[in-house]
Design a protein around this motif. Structure first.
Motif: not given
Length: 345
Positions: A39, A43-44, A46, A57, A59, A88, A91, A176, A180
């Motif tokens: 990542n 990037c988050p 998680t 989640n 993300s 990311c 993720n 992504a 999204e």
């Protein structure tokens, strides 16, 4: 995110072009280990595995694909392409569906992608026993081709949204962006092709029977390819869409209203009620038609995903030394490792 080093790309290209591979029922191909993709700082941080069961989640990007001996080489290339272009990659969670040889397939995924977050599910072919009708190409009749109908039943409740990818495509953009998209009130999103002659996807027996044609009442149906779909699994479950698709499969067994495998049931249930996605996310038909698999050019416009739907598959054409021009775009993602290259000698 770490790109493929130039030397690795050269090696992959030489393997794809110079070493034919034949997969028999008794063996599975070997693959080189993919680089580790990490990542970026934006990037988050998680991990889906650390989330409570049933939680959601947004993300975390969930992608579903099937695995089998015939298309494994294509699936591996598809996974690599997603990771290489993702902002990311850590993720992303892959959800693989397989009906046979799960232990072997799991080993291949683990050794090829040691850092990949994935789950492997058993697809029980009895789910479609007695529901599949013969089509114009034998590959379309395989039970695993219908596994996409059962994603909402097989995946855990914490997976609210899923991207479904066929095993004969590569992604050349950040997935992504596809993840999204706003589905609005729709259950399913996909690129639509309203210029296609929709009547060709069903037989004269279908169009001559008002009991069938009224299924499109109130809709303006357009063709869409089911090899790339974004699906709201919660809405799918609420609307019992698996049962709706199975109903049309049973009708097909009795009346022969179409000839194209698992695609027509999706058109009957969803066409005209799909959230349109940019065409760049499914440059399909690169495998030619379902009979000859001749070479084709790209459709006009930008490209985020290349899809070799149709009879011709890039790994087979490369191995046969008769590739189409666009097959060279698939070759850099081919991690296939020829037996001679892994010999101790």
């Amino acid at each position: 995110m770490l790109p493929l080093p130039p030397l690795a790309i050269v090696l992959i290209l030489s393997i794809a072009v110079h070493f034919p591979a034949t997969v028999t029922s008794g063996d599975l191909p070997s693959f080189s280990e993919a680089p580790a993709f990490r990542n970026g700082v934006e990037c988050p941080r998680t991990m889906w595995s650390s989330l409570p069961k049933g939680s959601y989640n947004p993300s975390i990007i969930h992608i579903a694909m099937t695995l089998d001996a015939t298309y494994l080489r294509g699936s591996i290339a598809g996974v690599l392409s997603v990771l290489q272009h993702a902002s990311c990659p850590e993720n992303i969670v892959f959800h693989f569906l397989a009906s046979h040889r799960r232990a072997e397939l799991r080993r291949i995924i683990v050794t090829t992608f040691p850092y990949l977050s994935f789950h492997l599910y058993h697809f029980d072919t009895n789910l479609v026993k007695g529901k599949i009708s013969s089509s114009i190409r034998r590959a379309l009749d395989q039970p695993l081709n219908y596994a996409r109908i059962y994603l909402a039943d097989l995946l855990p409740g914490g997976v609210r949204r899923i991207i479904y990818f066929d095993s004969d495509l590569i992604v050349v953009d950040d997935v992504a962006k596809l993840w999204e998209i706003n589905l609005g009130p729709h259950v399913l999103g996909a690129p639509e092709y309203c210029h296609a002659n929709f009547t060709n996807y069903f037989t004269a027996k279908f169009w001559s029977n008002p009991a069938f044609t009224t299924s499109f009442r109130g809709r303006k149906p357009c063709y869409f390819n089911t090899g790339v779909m974004v699906i709201d699994l919660w809405r799918w479950r609420e609307g019992k869409f698996t049962e709706r698709l199975e109903t049309w499969m049973r009708i097909q067994k009795r009346y022969r209203i179409y000839q194209l495998g698992s695609l027509p049931p999706f058109l009957l249930v969803f066409a005209g009620d799909v959230e349109g996605v940019e065409h760049r996310w499914n440059q399909h038909g690169l495998g030619g038609d379902n009979l000859e698999g001749l070479c084709r050019n790209l459709h006009p416009g930008p490209v985020s995903l290349l899809h070799w739907s149709g009879k011709g598959k890039p790994w087979l054409r490369l191995d046969s030394k008769r590739p189409c021009p666009l097959d060279s775009l698939w070759a850099p993602y081919d991690l296939f490792r020829h037996a001679s290259l892994i010999s101790d000698s």
